[in-house]
Design an enzyme around this catalytic site. Structure first.
Site, PDB file in Angstrom:
ATOM      1  N   ARG A   1       9.402  -5.629   8.801  1.00  0.00           N
ATOM      2  CA  ARG A   1       9.666  -6.352   7.559  1.00  0.00           C
ATOM      3  C   ARG A   1      11.146  -6.281   7.210  1.00  0.00           C
ATOM      4  O   ARG A   1      11.761  -5.220   7.273  1.00  0.00           O
ATOM      5  CB  ARG A   1       8.829  -5.773   6.416  1.00  0.00           C
ATOM      6  CG  ARG A   1       7.353  -5.965   6.693  1.00  0.00           C
ATOM      7  CD  ARG A   1       6.484  -5.583   5.538  1.00  0.00           C
ATOM      8  NE  ARG A   1       5.083  -5.719   5.924  1.00  0.00           N
ATOM      9  CZ  ARG A   1       4.050  -5.384   5.173  1.00  0.00           C
ATOM     10  NH1 ARG A   1       4.266  -4.894   3.960  1.00  0.00           N
ATOM     11  NH2 ARG A   1       2.818  -5.546   5.594  1.00  0.00           N
TER      12      ARG A   1
ATOM     13  N   GLU B   1       1.551   3.369  -3.182  1.00  0.00           N
ATOM     14  CA  GLU B   1       0.634   2.505  -2.437  1.00  0.00           C
ATOM     15  C   GLU B   1       0.622   2.897  -0.958  1.00  0.00           C
ATOM     16  O   GLU B   1       1.668   3.050  -0.327  1.00  0.00           O
ATOM     17  CB  GLU B   1       1.092   1.050  -2.582  1.00  0.00           C
ATOM     18  CG  GLU B   1       0.243   0.090  -1.777  1.00  0.00           C
ATOM     19  CD  GLU B   1       0.808  -1.332  -1.809  1.00  0.00           C
ATOM     20  OE1 GLU B   1       1.577  -1.648  -2.740  1.00  0.00           O
ATOM     21  OE2 GLU B   1       0.493  -2.096  -0.884  1.00  0.00           O
TER      22      GLU B   1
END
Length: 425
Positions: free
Chosen positions: A261, A348
């Site tokens: 990413r 997360e």
RNA sequence: GGAGAGAUGGCUGAGUUGGUCGAAGGCGCUCGCCUGGAAAGCGAGUAGAUGGGGCAAAACCCUGUCUCGAGGGUUCGAAUCCCUCUCUCUCCGCCA
């Protein structure tokens, strides 16, 4: 992608979804263009009907006969007109496709209304947060002290947001991948997939990374290939443009891939440690299910991901995303957040989503409920099961000892050659 | 990287002197006959997408358009001719 017919018949629902999700899109323009397109289509189809009919007549009576010459003359004009209208139609189709792709999925009715992560709802929590008699270190400090993580050298050979793992660190990373895959394939009945790490733009479009989020992905220069940002992309696209048999469903896949990413727009956030990397490992769970089952399947998928954290003994909580934090494609989403003691916060570590038919329509993934009946779009779901780098961070921080060593969770020891504790080498 | 062959419906496989081809035959599948039951045999049916009409709707029926790897072109008309691209296979070279 939403169904054009649905958009046409339920513009208010779409408008509300856009407001809730804070997504901009030109719904009014789309509706206007839709009417235009339908009128144009009617016109050009009538002309084509004429052309087909007359051409057949020409064939029957002989192409060289007298009447045929006249008919050819006429059809030449008709054909020219058709070409013009087809061109216009093509233009409109392209624009409409673009507008349609910019409309977000409709949130499930149970999704709480809210603007940002403050409004997410904690559904449940598990595990006891560890108590320390000392000041717990951040995982990057633990990793460097134990010589198992090296960020400066990663910076030298690649750049920022990369990590090098050594010795027990590398072993831990590899052990977690195997542990997660074994759990999901053996106990949870997922089929293991090992897909390509490079995918073409059609696949990126199929799952929605393109065109909207192009700047988040790494593209290979001079080719149509992208580094996968998640295994969701290759695995979901396995069945792109396919019609599945009813008996095949539900399909469960578990895939390990590295994920790449660009993290554009994340400057200055999580600059230290393993939390936000350009390259990280992840085991991803992907499901293709019948529409009526997708609600239950999301619950099961989320439990499957939770199982990883339970077995590792990592405290976590499950958050139901509110409308404003839901994102573009999901109808409903749970995040799993793992406890990170050094930061004194939950982070997360998994995101489990039900996309309903939103991805399936875009990617053309259907099934036939009954022999001879019309094919319907399946529902797709996916979730991390779970992010490996963040799991390493959580293990280092939660199981660190005062002497600087880290205790390896019992469930993981068989995968670490029986190692019980990471000590400095 | 070089040379060649190919891509047609769920599968297989015809169709390449452009017109009655959305597409033969076979397999598979569905229904029926036969049978105590099954197999075999016999008969019928069987591509997808999308629009319109019959209708309030579903089933069903009628009907338009598009689709023979993808995209363009020639033509009154393209599975069939031309161009570009993608993929697959065979041989050679290179390589873990």
């Amino acid at each position: 992608m939403l169904d054009l017919k649905y958009v046409r018949e339920n513009p208010d629902a779409v408008r509300r979804a856009m407001e809730l999700k804070k997504e901009a899109g030109d719904l009014e323009g789309l509706l206007k263009m839709d009417q235009q397109r339908r009128d144009l289509l009617k016109e050009v189809e009538d002309l084509k009907q004429t052309r087909n009919r007359v051409s057949k007549e020409i064939g029957k009576q002989g192409a060289d006969s007298e009447g045929a010459q006249q008919k050819k003359e006429e059809m030449r004009a008709v054909s020219t007109k058709i070409k013009e209208l087809d061109d216009q139609l093509r233009q409109i189709d392209i624009k409409m496709e673009h507008l349609l792709l910019s409309l977000p999925n409709i949130p499930d009715e149970v999704v709480p209304i809210g603007t940002d992560e403050e409004d997410n709802i904690e559904v449940r929590a598990w595990g006891d947060k560890p108590k320390f008699d000392f000041e717990p270190l951040a995982h990057w400090d633990i990793g460097e002290k134990l010589h198992i993580l090296d960020f400066p050298r990663a910076g030298k050979i690649s750049g920022s947001r990369f990590a090098v793992y050594f010795a027990a660190g590398a072993r831990l990373e590899r052990a977690l991948i195997n542990f997660m895959l074994d759990l999901h394939t053996v106990k949870h009945d997922y089929c293991e997939v090992f897909p390509p790490f490079l995918v073409n733009s059609a696949s990126m479009t199929g799952t929605g990374q393109l065109p909207k989020f192009a700047e988040d992905a790494f593209k290979v220069e001079g080719s149509d290939l992208y580094l996968v940002p998640t295994a969701e992309v290759p695995v979901t696209n396995l069945h792109r443009d396919e019609i599945l048999d009813d008996e095949q469903l539900p399909l469960y896949y578990a895939a390990y891939t590295a994920c790449f990413r660009a993290e554009a727009g994340a400057h200055g956030r999580d600059t230290r440690g393993l939390i936000r990397q350009h390259q990280f490992n992840k085991v991803e769970l992907v499901k293709f299910v019948r529409p009526e089952d997708s609600d239950d399947e999301l619950e099961k998928l989320t439990r499957n991901a939770e199982e990883v954290l339970k077995l590792l003994g990592l405290p976590y909580r499950v958050m139901l995303m509110c409308s404003g934090d839901l994102g573009f494609a999901p109808a409903k989403k749970y995040d799993l957040e793992v406890w990170l003691p050094a930061a004194n916060t939950y982070r997360e570590i998994s995101s489990c989503s039900n996309f309903t038919d939103f991805q399936a329509r875009r990617a053309g993934i259907r099934y036939r409920p009954e022999q001879g009946k019309k094919a319907q779009f399946v529902h797709t779901l996916n979730g991390s099961g779970v992010a490996v780098g963040r799991t390493v961070a959580a293990i280092l921080e939660n199981f660190q000892q005062e002497d600087g060593t880290v205790v390896i969770p019992e469930a993981l020891r068989p995968y670490c050659g029986g190692m019980e504790r990471i000590t400095a080498t």
